[in-house]
Scaffold this motif. Structure first.
Motif, short mmCIF file in Angstrom:
data_model
loop_
_atom_site.label_atom_id
_atom_site.label_comp_id
_atom_site.label_asym_id
_atom_site.label_seq_id
_atom_site.Cartn_x
_atom_site.Cartn_y
_atom_site.Cartn_z
N THR A 192 0.84 -1.20 0.00
CA THR A 192 0.00 0.00 0.00
C THR A 192 0.87 1.25 0.00
O THR A 192 0.63 2.19 -0.76
CB THR A 192 -0.94 -0.01 1.23
OG1 THR A 192 -1.75 -1.19 1.18
CG2 THR A 192 -1.81 1.23 1.26
N ALA A 193 1.90 1.26 0.85
CA ALA A 193 2.80 2.42 0.93
C ALA A 193 3.51 2.66 -0.40
O ALA A 193 3.65 3.81 -0.84
CB ALA A 193 3.80 2.22 2.06
N ARG A 194 3.97 1.60 -1.03
CA ARG A 194 4.66 1.75 -2.33
C ARG A 194 3.72 2.31 -3.39
O ARG A 194 4.11 3.16 -4.19
CB ARG A 194 5.23 0.41 -2.78
CG ARG A 194 6.45 -0.02 -2.01
CD ARG A 194 6.97 -1.36 -2.50
NE ARG A 194 8.10 -1.80 -1.70
CZ ARG A 194 8.36 -3.06 -1.44
NH1 ARG A 194 7.59 -4.03 -1.91
NH2 ARG A 194 9.41 -3.37 -0.69
N PHE A 195 2.48 1.83 -3.39
CA PHE A 195 1.49 2.33 -4.35
C PHE A 195 1.25 3.83 -4.12
O PHE A 195 1.22 4.62 -5.08
CB PHE A 195 0.18 1.56 -4.22
CG PHE A 195 -0.93 2.18 -5.01
CD1 PHE A 195 -1.02 1.98 -6.38
CD2 PHE A 195 -1.87 3.00 -4.40
CE1 PHE A 195 -2.03 2.58 -7.12
CE2 PHE A 195 -2.87 3.60 -5.12
CZ PHE A 195 -2.95 3.39 -6.49
N ILE A 196 1.08 4.22 -2.86
CA ILE A 196 0.82 5.63 -2.56
C ILE A 196 2.02 6.49 -2.92
O ILE A 196 1.87 7.57 -3.51
CB ILE A 196 0.43 5.79 -1.07
CG1 ILE A 196 -0.93 5.14 -0.81
CG2 ILE A 196 0.42 7.27 -0.66
CD1 ILE A 196 -1.31 5.02 0.65
N ALA A 197 3.22 6.02 -2.61
CA ALA A 197 4.44 6.78 -2.95
C ALA A 197 4.54 6.97 -4.46
O ALA A 197 4.83 8.08 -4.94
CB ALA A 197 5.68 6.07 -2.41
N ALA A 198 4.28 5.92 -5.23
CA ALA A 198 4.35 6.02 -6.69
C ALA A 198 3.28 6.98 -7.21
O ALA A 198 3.55 7.80 -8.11
CB ALA A 198 4.19 4.64 -7.32
N SER A 199 2.09 6.92 -6.65
CA SER A 199 1.01 7.82 -7.07
C SER A 199 1.36 9.27 -6.77
O SER A 199 1.14 10.17 -7.59
CB SER A 199 -0.30 7.45 -6.36
OG SER A 199 -0.71 6.17 -6.72
N TYR A 200 1.92 9.51 -5.59
CA TYR A 200 2.31 10.86 -5.19
C TYR A 200 3.40 11.40 -6.11
O TYR A 200 3.32 12.53 -6.60
CB TYR A 200 2.78 10.85 -3.74
CG TYR A 200 3.23 12.20 -3.23
CD1 TYR A 200 2.30 13.17 -2.86
CD2 TYR A 200 4.59 12.51 -3.11
CE1 TYR A 200 2.71 14.41 -2.39
CE2 TYR A 200 5.00 13.75 -2.64
CZ TYR A 200 4.06 14.69 -2.29
OH TYR A 200 4.47 15.92 -1.83
N ARG A 201 4.41 10.57 -6.37
CA ARG A 201 5.51 11.00 -7.25
C ARG A 201 5.00 11.29 -8.67
O ARG A 201 5.42 12.26 -9.30
CB ARG A 201 6.60 9.94 -7.28
CG ARG A 201 7.39 9.86 -6.00
CD ARG A 201 8.40 8.73 -6.05
NE ARG A 201 9.22 8.70 -4.85
CZ ARG A 201 9.62 7.59 -4.25
NH1 ARG A 201 9.28 6.40 -4.74
NH2 ARG A 201 10.37 7.65 -3.17
N ARG A 202 4.10 10.44 -9.14
CA ARG A 202 3.53 10.64 -10.48
C ARG A 202 2.78 11.97 -10.54
O ARG A 202 2.91 12.73 -11.49
CB ARG A 202 2.60 9.46 -10.80
CG ARG A 202 2.22 9.32 -12.24
CD ARG A 202 1.54 8.00 -12.60
NE ARG A 202 0.73 7.38 -11.57
CZ ARG A 202 1.10 6.30 -10.86
NH1 ARG A 202 2.27 5.73 -11.06
NH2 ARG A 202 0.29 5.79 -9.96
N GLN A 203 2.01 12.26 -9.52
CA GLN A 203 1.26 13.52 -9.51
C GLN A 203 2.20 14.71 -9.45
O GLN A 203 2.01 15.69 -10.14
CB GLN A 203 0.28 13.53 -8.32
CG GLN A 203 -0.66 14.70 -8.31
CD GLN A 203 -0.02 16.01 -7.88
OE1 GLN A 203 0.88 16.03 -7.03
NE2 GLN A 203 -0.45 17.09 -8.47
N ARG A 204 3.22 14.62 -8.61
CA ARG A 204 4.19 15.73 -8.47
C ARG A 204 4.94 15.97 -9.77
O ARG A 204 5.36 17.09 -10.05
CB ARG A 204 5.18 15.43 -7.34
CG ARG A 204 4.59 15.35 -5.95
CD ARG A 204 4.35 16.67 -5.34
NE ARG A 204 5.63 17.33 -5.10
CZ ARG A 204 5.75 18.55 -4.63
NH1 ARG A 204 4.68 19.23 -4.31
NH2 ARG A 204 6.93 19.09 -4.44
N ALA A 205 5.10 14.91 -10.58
CA ALA A 205 5.80 15.05 -11.85
C ALA A 205 4.87 15.54 -12.96
O ALA A 205 5.27 15.66 -14.11
CB ALA A 205 6.41 13.71 -12.24
#
Length: 184
Positions: A163-176
Motif C-alpha cells: 500500500t505504501a509503495r502504491f501511494i508513494a508512486a502515485s504521489y511522485r507521479r502527480q508531483r511530476a
C-alpha cells in the motif's frame, strides 16, 4: 482532483484499523517525509489517551482538537499525515487537508476492520456490546466523506508495504505532472 492544487504533503484517511498509522510509517520512510499521526499528537498535547479525552471531556472536545491540528498542518511540508478515523467527517477538516495534501483513503471492509481492532481496548467508539455492528454503522455514515479523498485504496488484501509503495508512486507521479489514479 484539481490540476491546479499544490500538494506538499500526503494525508491518509479512513476508518480506524484500516492501517493508516502502519502504512504511514512505511510511506514516510520511503519518501523521506516525517510522519504526523494526528491521534498521537493530540494525546501528547493533552497528556492523556484519546479514550480518556472522550471520557473526561466528550467527543466534541476531541473533535475540536482535531480541527485545530488540521488547520495547523496547513503550513507543514514533507509530511505524511495519518488522521484519526473521524477527522474528515468535518467538511472544514477535509477542506483544510485539500489545501496542502494529496488525500488517500485506506478502505477496508467492516469484517477486516473488526478482526484488526477487536482486541484493542483503546477504541472508545467500539466500547459497545456489538462492535462489528457499530463498525458497520459508523463506516456507512462516514463512507461519503472517505470517498471524497483523491484516491481510494483497497487494503483488505494488500500488505502495508505494498500500500505504501502504491501511494508513494502515485504521489511522485502527480508531483511530476501526471495524474494519480482515483481508485486502486
Amino acid at each position: 482532483m484539481s490540476a491546479d492544487r499544490q500538494y506538499h504533503n500526503i494525508a491518509l484517511v479512513g476508518f480506524m484499523g484500516a492501517g493508516k498509522s502502519t502504512v504511514g510509517h512505511v510511506l514516510a520512510e520511503i519518501l523521506g517525509f516525517e510522519l504526523v499521526d494526528t491521534d498521537k499528537v493530540i494525546e501528547s498535547r493533552a497528556g492523556k489517551r484519546i479514550a480518556d479525552i472522550f471520557a473526561e471531556e466528550g467527543e466534541p472536545a476531541f473533535r475540536r482538537r482535531e480541527s485545530d491540528l488540521a488547520r495547523e498542518l496547513e503550513s507543514a511540508q514533507g509530511k505524511v499525515i495519518s488522521t484519526g478515523g473521524g477527522l474528515v467527517v468535518n467538511p472544514e477538516n477535509l477542506a483544510s487537508l485539500r489545501r496542502h495534501a494529496l488525500i488517500f483513503c485506506l478502505w477496508a471492509s467492516p469484517e477486516v476492520i473488526f478482526e484488526r481492532v477487536r482486541h484493542q481496548s483503546h477504541r472508545p467508539l467500539l466500547q459497545t456490546p456489538d462492535p462489528l455492528g457499530k463498525i458497520r454503522e459508523l463506516l456507512a455514515t462516514r463512507a461519503p466523506f472517505y470517498k471524497q479523498a483523491d484516491v481510494l485504496v483497497g487494503v483488505d488484501y494488500r500488505a502495508p508495504v505494498e500500500t505504501a509503495r502504491f501511494i508513494a508512486a502515485s504521489y511522485r507521479r502527480q508531483r511530476a505532472g501526471g495524474v494519480a489514479p482515483v481508485a486502486a
